[in-house]
Design a protein around this motif. Structure first.
Motif, PDB file in Angstrom:
ATOM      1  N   LEU A   5       0.861  -1.164   0.000  1.00  0.00           N
ATOM      2  CA  LEU A   5       0.000   0.000   0.000  1.00  0.00           C
ATOM      3  C   LEU A   5       0.899   1.217   0.000  1.00  0.00           C
ATOM      4  N   SER A   6       0.507   2.239  -0.763  1.00  0.00           N
ATOM      5  CA  SER A   6       1.303   3.466  -0.782  1.00  0.00           C
ATOM      6  C   SER A   6       0.385   4.661  -0.621  1.00  0.00           C
ATOM      7  N   SER A   7       0.959   5.745  -0.151  1.00  0.00           N
ATOM      8  CA  SER A   7       0.206   6.961   0.095  1.00  0.00           C
ATOM      9  C   SER A   7       0.568   8.001  -0.944  1.00  0.00           C
ATOM     10  N   ARG A  43      -2.471   5.821   7.370  1.00  0.00           N
ATOM     11  CA  ARG A  43      -2.536   5.472   8.791  1.00  0.00           C
ATOM     12  C   ARG A  43      -3.838   4.721   9.111  1.00  0.00           C
ATOM     13  N   ALA A  44      -4.952   5.162   8.536  1.00  0.00           N
ATOM     14  CA  ALA A  44      -6.225   4.471   8.763  1.00  0.00           C
ATOM     15  C   ALA A  44      -6.198   3.079   8.134  1.00  0.00           C
ATOM     16  N   HIS A  46       8.131   2.661   5.538  1.00  0.00           N
ATOM     17  CA  HIS A  46       8.391   4.046   5.167  1.00  0.00           C
ATOM     18  C   HIS A  46       7.139   4.831   5.510  1.00  0.00           C
ATOM     19  N   LYS A  47       7.252   6.137   5.574  1.00  0.00           N
ATOM     20  CA  LYS A  47       6.067   6.921   5.919  1.00  0.00           C
ATOM     21  C   LYS A  47       4.995   6.831   4.837  1.00  0.00           C
ATOM     22  N   SER A  48       5.377   6.423   3.633  1.00  0.00           N
ATOM     23  CA  SER A  48       4.423   6.346   2.531  1.00  0.00           C
ATOM     24  C   SER A  48       4.136   4.929   2.057  1.00  0.00           C
TER      25      SER A  48
END
Length: 176
Positions: free
Chosen positions: A123-125, A150-151, A166-168
């Motif tokens: 999953l990526s943001s 985050r959700a 990673h944050k994304s």
């Protein structure tokens, strides 16, 4: 000489941080001492005169004869140390808990994406969107949902194979 080294000198010498090189030098020193002791024993028994060149011959002979069992001992010892280190360093395999189907909304109730978590690759943001990349039947599929990573991560918490690397990105370590 060996008894002198084993019971008198060896307990005094600290070998905690010794490397292979220091161990080899120590054994060469022991073999040299045995060669010197053999030379003096031979000169006393056979009533010969002391000559330095024969001392070197006895030392050299003791080192050559002792090199085979010492090498075998090092191979066995360091093999045991290596196996012990591998056992200590091994990470126990964790059983991955999978659910049949999960519902990912990514924090937005209008998004409903039901999928088998085994098929998720990562999953990526992307700003306010979450991209879910899946792999099923030799095809890669990307699905975009409006919401936060985050959700989506909270919804995946029940599956122990998902890691936020990673944050994304959240990856599925269970398919690696």
């Amino acid at each position: 000489m060996l008894v002198v080294f084993v019971y008198l000198i060896d307990p005094v010498v600290t070998k905690y941080n010794w490397t292979l090189g220091k161990s080899i030098l120590w054994d060469i020193f022991i073999a040299s001492s045995i060669g010197v002791a053999n030379y003096f024993y031979t000169t006393i028994i056979f009533n010969q005169t002391l000559e330095f060149k024969y001392v070197l011959v006895f030392i050299w002979t003791a080192i050559l004869v002792g090199s085979i069992p010492v090498t075998i001992r090092y191979i066995i010892t360091f093999n045991r140390i290596y196996k012990t280190a591998l056992k200590e360093a091994s990470i126990p395999t964790e059983e991955v808990i999978w659910q049949n189907e999960i519902l990912i909304m990514a924090g937005n109730p209008k998004n409903e994406f039901s999928i088998n978590p085994r098929n998720i690759v990562y999953l990526s943001s992307n700003d306010n969107y979450v991209t879910i990349v899946t792999f099923k039947a030799d095809t890669v599929k990307k699905t975009h949902l409006r919401g936060t990573l985050r959700a989506a991560e909270e919804e995946l918490k029940r599956n122990s194979s998902f890691i936020r690397c990673h944050k994304s990105y959240i990856i599925n370590a269970g398919i690696c």
